[in-house]
Design an enzyme around this catalytic site. Structure first.
Site, PDB file in Angstrom:
ATOM      1  CB  ALA A   1     -17.725  -7.706 112.173  1.00 58.71           C
ATOM      2  CE1 TYR A   2     -16.051  -2.492 107.196  1.00 62.68           C
ATOM      3  CE2 TYR A   2     -17.923  -2.654 108.686  1.00 62.68           C
ATOM      4  CZ  TYR A   2     -16.904  -1.917 108.112  1.00 62.68           C
ATOM      5  OH  TYR A   2     -16.723  -0.605 108.476  1.00 62.68           O
TER       6      TYR A   2
ATOM      7  CG  ASP B   1     -29.551  -2.208 110.331  1.00 60.92           C
ATOM      8  OD1 ASP B   1     -29.952  -2.048 111.512  1.00 60.92           O
ATOM      9  OD2 ASP B   1     -28.389  -2.548 110.054  1.00 60.92           O
TER      10      ASP B   1
ATOM     11  CB  VAL C   1     -13.959   2.200 105.840  1.00 58.86           C
ATOM     12  CG1 VAL C   1     -14.351   3.242 104.786  1.00 58.86           C
ATOM     13  CG2 VAL C   1     -15.091   1.215 106.041  1.00 58.86           C
TER      14      VAL C   1
ATOM     15  N   GLY D   1     -12.239   3.822 109.384  1.00 57.37           N
ATOM     16  CA  GLY D   1     -13.204   3.008 110.123  1.00 57.37           C
ATOM     17  C   GLY D   1     -12.891   1.537 109.982  1.00 57.37           C
ATOM     18  NE  ARG D   2      -9.345  -1.357 112.987  1.00 60.94           N
ATOM     19  CZ  ARG D   2      -8.560  -2.238 112.361  1.00 60.94           C
ATOM     20  NH1 ARG D   2      -8.945  -3.480 112.188  1.00 60.94           N
ATOM     21  NH2 ARG D   2      -7.384  -1.878 111.913  1.00 60.94           N
TER      22      ARG D   2
END
EC number: 2.7.11.24
Length: 375
Positions: free
Chosen positions: A53-54, A169, A57, A50-51
């Site tokens: 903005a941060y 959230d 992964v 996964g990817r």
């Protein structure tokens, strides 16, 4: 079973270029141009999963724990003060919370250089997919699936709320799943204490799951905002599309009122903001629609539960405990197996007006708690 295919084609994992660094204590991988530096207890196979903005992964094998874990690299974690605080908050919360339906923290990887690090690596339990992916897929979901997902979400939320924490959230992509249909709540970066009447700053979360009191800028919201989000997620699961897919703030309020009716004066009694009240009073009048007629294919008990979750006035909204005891979840509900958090979480570390260097040092200390040999 949920079908969650992971890994490269044919089950083969590619090998990524890597070099040993810092006297053999770390290995730096090149993952499609992203540097990923982790301690040597992490071993191949390593795979990007996964990817955002941060950063990125990766799934990787933790030899100490003898299990595959998910390692999230938060690149340039201290460039933005609010993001840095979110990272610290999430680490502290995950270390405090210990529940089957909350993602488990496995490690905060200590940086090689205490003063000069800019990236943070957090390892958590590895899951196969998330509820957003399942909803978007064409995989059939039975009534039993939906009940089990909702039960686990509420069970985890009961524990979180008992720790004096509001998630803030909740959305399908923050609900992780494995092939056994186990559900775990993740992403606590926006979590807040449950302190009624305390002025809580406005923030940006996914609009579609936002409770009306947040849309109307009420500053003294409670854990009832999470229950609203659960109601939206529940209907999205049943209907395979978002319940209130607002294009903007105004459109979001319009969608709510078209389905749930224009708020009455008693619905607005929780609001102190006169501007918000005036805004609602000038909206076109809509009656509350009967959800059973709008969604005739949905189980009537499920509709009854959702109806109680999507109550406009938060003071009249069903609580998590009440939702767990609802007839829709009768075959799963077991009060003796729905634990609460023994010690409330303390957000005191945020009250001190901490600076960037303090945040950095606190994250480093969290890594040392989990890796005392690096002290």
């Amino acid at each position: 079973m949920v079908d969650a295919n992971m890994g490269a084609a044919g089950g083969q994992f590619p090998e990524f270029p890597n070099i040993v660094t810092h006297g053999g204590q770390y290995v730096q991988y090149d993952i499609f141009g992203n540097f990923f530096e982790i301690t040597t207890k992490y071993r191949p196979p390593i795979m990007p999963i996964g990817r955002g903005a941060y950063g990125i992964v990766c799934s990787v094998f933790n030899a100490e724990l003898n299990e595959m874990v998910a390692v999230k690299k938060i690149a340039n974690a201290f460039d933005n003060y609010m993001d840095a605080k979110r990272t610290l908050r999430e680490i502290k919360l995950l270390r405090h919370l210990d529940h089957e339906n909350v993602i488990g923290l496995r490690d905060v990887i200590p940086p090689p250089l205490r003063r000069e690090f800019s990236d943070v690596y957090i390892a958590t339990e590895l899951m196969d997919t998330d509820l957003h992916q399942i909803i978007r897929s064409n995989q059939g979901l039975s009534e039993d699936h939906c009940q089990y997902f909702m039960y686990q979400l509420l069970r985890g939320l009961k524990y979180i709320h008992s720790a004096n924490v509001i998630h803030r959230d909740l959305k399908p992509s923050n609900l992780l799943l494995n092939a056994n249909c186990d559900l775990k709540i993740c992403d606590f970066g926006l979590a807040r204490p449950n302190l009624e009447n305390e002025n809580m700053t406005e923030y940006v979360v996914t609009r579609w799951y936002r409770a009306p009191e947040l849309l109307l800028n009420s500053s003294d919201y409670t854990e009832a905002i999470d229950v609203w989000s659960v109601g939206c997620i529940f209907m999205e699961l049943m209907n395979r599309k978002p319940l209130f897919a607002g294009k903007d703030h105004v459109h979001q309020i319009r969608l709510l009122t078209e389905l749930l009716g224009t708020p009455t004066e008693s619905d607005l009694s929780f609001l102190r903001n006169e501007d918000a009240k005036r805004y609602i009073r000038q909206l076109p009048q809509h009656p509350r629609q009967q959800l059973a007629k709008v969604f005739p294919h949905v189980n009537s008990l499920a509709i009854e539960l959702v109806d109680k979750m999507l109550t406009l006035n938060p003071t009249g909204r069903i609580t998590v405990e009440e939702a767990l005891a609802h007839p829709y979840l009768a075959k799963l509900h077991d009060a003796a197996d729905e634990p609460v958090c023994p010690v409330p979480f303390s957000f005191d570390f945020e009250q001190q007006g901490i600076g960037e260097e303090q945040i950095k040092d606190m994250i480093y200390q969290e890594a040392l708690v989990l890796n005392p040999e690096y002290a």
